[in-house]
Write a protein that holds these residues in place. Structure first.
Motif, short mmCIF file in Angstrom:
data_model
loop_
_atom_site.label_atom_id
_atom_site.label_comp_id
_atom_site.label_asym_id
_atom_site.label_seq_id
_atom_site.Cartn_x
_atom_site.Cartn_y
_atom_site.Cartn_z
N SER A 176 46.60 62.86 35.90
CA SER A 176 46.42 61.49 35.69
C SER A 176 47.51 61.01 35.04
CB SER A 176 45.17 61.52 34.75
OG SER A 176 44.89 60.06 34.42
N LEU A 223 50.81 58.22 34.08
CA LEU A 223 50.62 57.34 33.04
C LEU A 223 50.42 55.74 33.67
CD1 LEU A 223 53.53 58.12 30.48
CD2 LEU A 223 50.89 58.12 30.08
N GLN A 254 46.72 55.70 34.08
CA GLN A 254 46.04 55.59 32.62
C GLN A 254 46.23 54.19 32.02
OE1 GLN A 254 46.71 58.85 29.66
NE2 GLN A 254 47.72 60.16 31.15
N SER A 255 47.40 53.55 32.43
CA SER A 255 47.77 52.28 31.89
C SER A 255 46.66 51.39 32.68
CB SER A 255 48.90 51.81 32.49
OG SER A 255 49.17 50.37 32.00
N GLY A 306 43.62 52.28 33.75
CA GLY A 306 42.46 52.47 33.23
C GLY A 306 42.41 51.84 31.72
N ASP A 311 53.13 62.58 32.67
CA ASP A 311 52.01 62.88 32.09
C ASP A 311 52.02 62.06 30.54
OD1 ASP A 311 49.79 65.09 31.53
OD2 ASP A 311 51.16 65.17 29.83
N GLY A 312 51.07 62.14 29.91
CA GLY A 312 50.81 61.33 28.89
C GLY A 312 52.09 61.76 27.58
#
Length: 297
Positions: free
Chosen positions: A239, A241, A244-245, A247, A284-285
């Motif tokens: 997942s 960034l 994720q952003s 999301g 990645d985060g």
């Protein structure tokens, strides 16, 4: 009252708030001779009934033992309480919550007064103190010789983890773990607000959160460590960034629809959005860690 003689086996504790009192009771239960002092004298009365000697002032307390533990409101309180007190030949262990810079400065201050210095960061709440089965521990750093001499006593209230000679390191690790905890609490607060707004019973939400957050945290911490040590932020990312952003944007829009403030999530979403805009979307985060080093607030 304590006599003005130094007992090498005696522990001196200055500060009897909830945490100081918990440490005091753990030492008393283990049979350690203990002298206590607190600005509000009534706080010491229950401990006197349990076997502690109560000093009239910090100077007479410090005179009673080699190991002096301070558990006060803040670093400035440590300086104020010990102002003018003879610390020569003493080992000062400060478990007052403070910053790494304050701990390093306090170490120099103590050395100038003839004392060895150890800083502590307590990873526990008072009910966990004295109950080692809870996993409670305290980070210590500073004088390795002083810590080694008093390791047994310091290991009574909580586990004792020595982190090295930098007196600021215990405070740094303490704050790092507390920062993670507060970030988690921010997420829990937002989640409960959403659930409450939608009529989901709090206990039902708690059951869901405990399993999900625990699993995510356990996996994420190790994953961050591996990527930061290797420097590889993009291989095998499940997942990234950019995803994720997107999301997080949904999370923010959902909160607004529900009439829940976005103030706990917004700073993290904005940081991620800037990083993605600068080309970090495939990372990645863990990629946000160095971003915080580059863009300190």
């Amino acid at each position: 009252m304590t006599e003005n003689t130094t007992d090498p086996s005696r522990i001196v504790l200055l500060g009897l708030g909830d945490m100081g009192t918990a440490f005091a009771r753990a030492w008393l239960a283990a049979g350690h001779p203990l002298t206590v002092w607190n600005r509000t004298a009534s706080r010491a009365e229950p401990l006197a009934a349990e076997g502690a000697d109560v000093a009239a002032d910090p100077a007479s307390a410090v005179a009673a033992g080699r190991l002096v533990v301070t558990c006060l409101f803040d670093d400035a309180s440590v300086g104020a309480v010990l102002e003018g007190v003879d610390l020569a030949g003493r080992d000062l262990v400060d478990i007052t919550t403070g910053t790494p810079g304050e701990a390093r400065a306090r170490a120099e201050w103590a050395a100038a007064r003839g004392a060895r210095f150890v800083s502590g960061g307590i990873m526990a709440v008072p009910p966990m103190v004295g109950a080692l089965e809870t996993g409670a521990y305290t980070f210590y750093s500073g004088s390795e010789e002083a810590f080694a001499e008093h390791r047994e006593a310091l290991s009574v209230p909580t586990g004792a983890r020595f982190q090295g000679g930098d007196p600021g390191l215990a405070a740094l690790l303490d704050v790092a773990l507390l920062s993670a905890m507060n970030g988690m609490f921010g997420g829990l607060t937002h989640a409960f607000a959403l659930a409450r707004r939608s009529g989901v019973p709090p206990k039902e939400a708690a059951g869901l959160l405990e399993g999900w957050v625990g699993a995510m945290l356990s996996d994420a911490a190790g994953g961050f460590a591996e990527r930061l040590e290797s420097g590889d932020l993009t291989t095998g990312v499940v997942s990234n960034l950019a995803m994720q952003s997107r999301g997080l944007d949904t999370l923010l829009r959902t909160a607004r629809e529900a009439g829940v403030s976005t103030e706990l999530l917004r700073p993290y979403a904005e940081l991620m959005e800037r990083h993605v805009a600068d080309g970090g979307g495939d990372q990645d985060g863990a990629g946000l860690v160095d971003r915080l080093l580059e863009d300190p607030a």
